[in-house]
Design a protein around this motif. Structure first.
Motif, short mmCIF file in Angstrom:
data_model
loop_
_atom_site.label_atom_id
_atom_site.label_comp_id
_atom_site.label_asym_id
_atom_site.label_seq_id
_atom_site.Cartn_x
_atom_site.Cartn_y
_atom_site.Cartn_z
N MET A 67 0.82 -1.18 0.00
CA MET A 67 0.00 0.00 0.00
C MET A 67 0.87 1.26 0.00
N LEU A 68 1.93 1.25 0.79
CA LEU A 68 2.80 2.41 0.87
C LEU A 68 3.45 2.71 -0.48
N ALA A 69 3.95 1.68 -1.16
CA ALA A 69 4.58 1.87 -2.48
C ALA A 69 3.55 2.38 -3.48
N TRP A 70 2.32 1.89 -3.40
CA TRP A 70 1.27 2.33 -4.31
C TRP A 70 0.98 3.82 -4.12
N THR A 71 0.86 4.27 -2.88
CA THR A 71 0.56 5.68 -2.64
C THR A 71 1.72 6.58 -3.05
N GLN A 72 2.95 6.10 -2.94
CA GLN A 72 4.10 6.90 -3.35
C GLN A 72 4.16 7.06 -4.86
N SER A 73 3.53 6.17 -5.60
CA SER A 73 3.54 6.26 -7.07
C SER A 73 2.41 7.14 -7.60
N MET A 74 1.51 7.58 -6.76
CA MET A 74 0.38 8.40 -7.19
C MET A 74 0.85 9.81 -7.58
N THR A 75 0.12 10.44 -8.49
CA THR A 75 0.36 11.84 -8.81
C THR A 75 -0.99 12.53 -9.01
N TRP A 76 -1.02 13.82 -8.75
CA TRP A 76 -2.20 14.63 -9.00
C TRP A 76 -1.72 15.95 -9.57
N LYS A 77 -2.12 16.22 -10.79
CA LYS A 77 -1.67 17.42 -11.51
C LYS A 77 -0.15 17.50 -11.54
N ILE A 87 1.96 16.37 -9.37
CA ILE A 87 2.59 16.48 -8.05
C ILE A 87 2.44 15.15 -7.33
N GLN A 88 3.54 14.65 -6.76
CA GLN A 88 3.49 13.41 -5.99
C GLN A 88 3.27 13.73 -4.51
N PRO A 89 2.51 12.87 -3.81
CA PRO A 89 2.27 13.12 -2.39
C PRO A 89 3.51 12.78 -1.56
N ILE A 90 3.58 13.36 -0.38
CA ILE A 90 4.61 13.00 0.59
C ILE A 90 4.00 11.91 1.47
N VAL A 91 4.61 10.73 1.43
CA VAL A 91 4.05 9.57 2.13
C VAL A 91 5.06 9.07 3.15
N ASN A 92 4.62 8.92 4.39
CA ASN A 92 5.46 8.39 5.45
C ASN A 92 4.71 7.31 6.20
N LEU A 93 5.42 6.29 6.62
CA LEU A 93 4.83 5.23 7.43
C LEU A 93 5.05 5.56 8.90
N SER A 94 3.99 5.57 9.66
CA SER A 94 4.07 5.87 11.08
C SER A 94 4.10 4.57 11.88
#
Length: 58
Positions: free
Chosen positions: A1-11, A13-20
């Motif tokens: 799931m973490l790798a999938w969210t890091q590959s997302m883009t919107w306009k 721009i890629q999101p900043i994703v961190n695992l807590s």
């Protein structure tokens, strides 16, 4: 799931994703004053106020 969210883009721009690894305790809630401080940072879309929220950095 973490790798999938890091590959997302919107306009382009890629999101900043961190695992807590922090454990959150149940039953803890914020005071009304603390919630009001957080609400000042939120910009809500009038068409989707519960789901489309922009959070301004501190």
């Amino acid at each position: 799931m973490l790798a999938w969210t890091q590959s997302m883009t919107w306009k382009g721009i890629q999101p900043i994703v961190n695992l807590s690894h922090q454990i959150y305790h149940k039953g803890i809630s914020l005071t009304k004053k603390a919630i009001e401080a957080i609400e000042l940072r939120l910009l809500r879309n009038p068409n989707l106020p519960k789901w489309d929220i922009f959070i301004r950095p501190c």
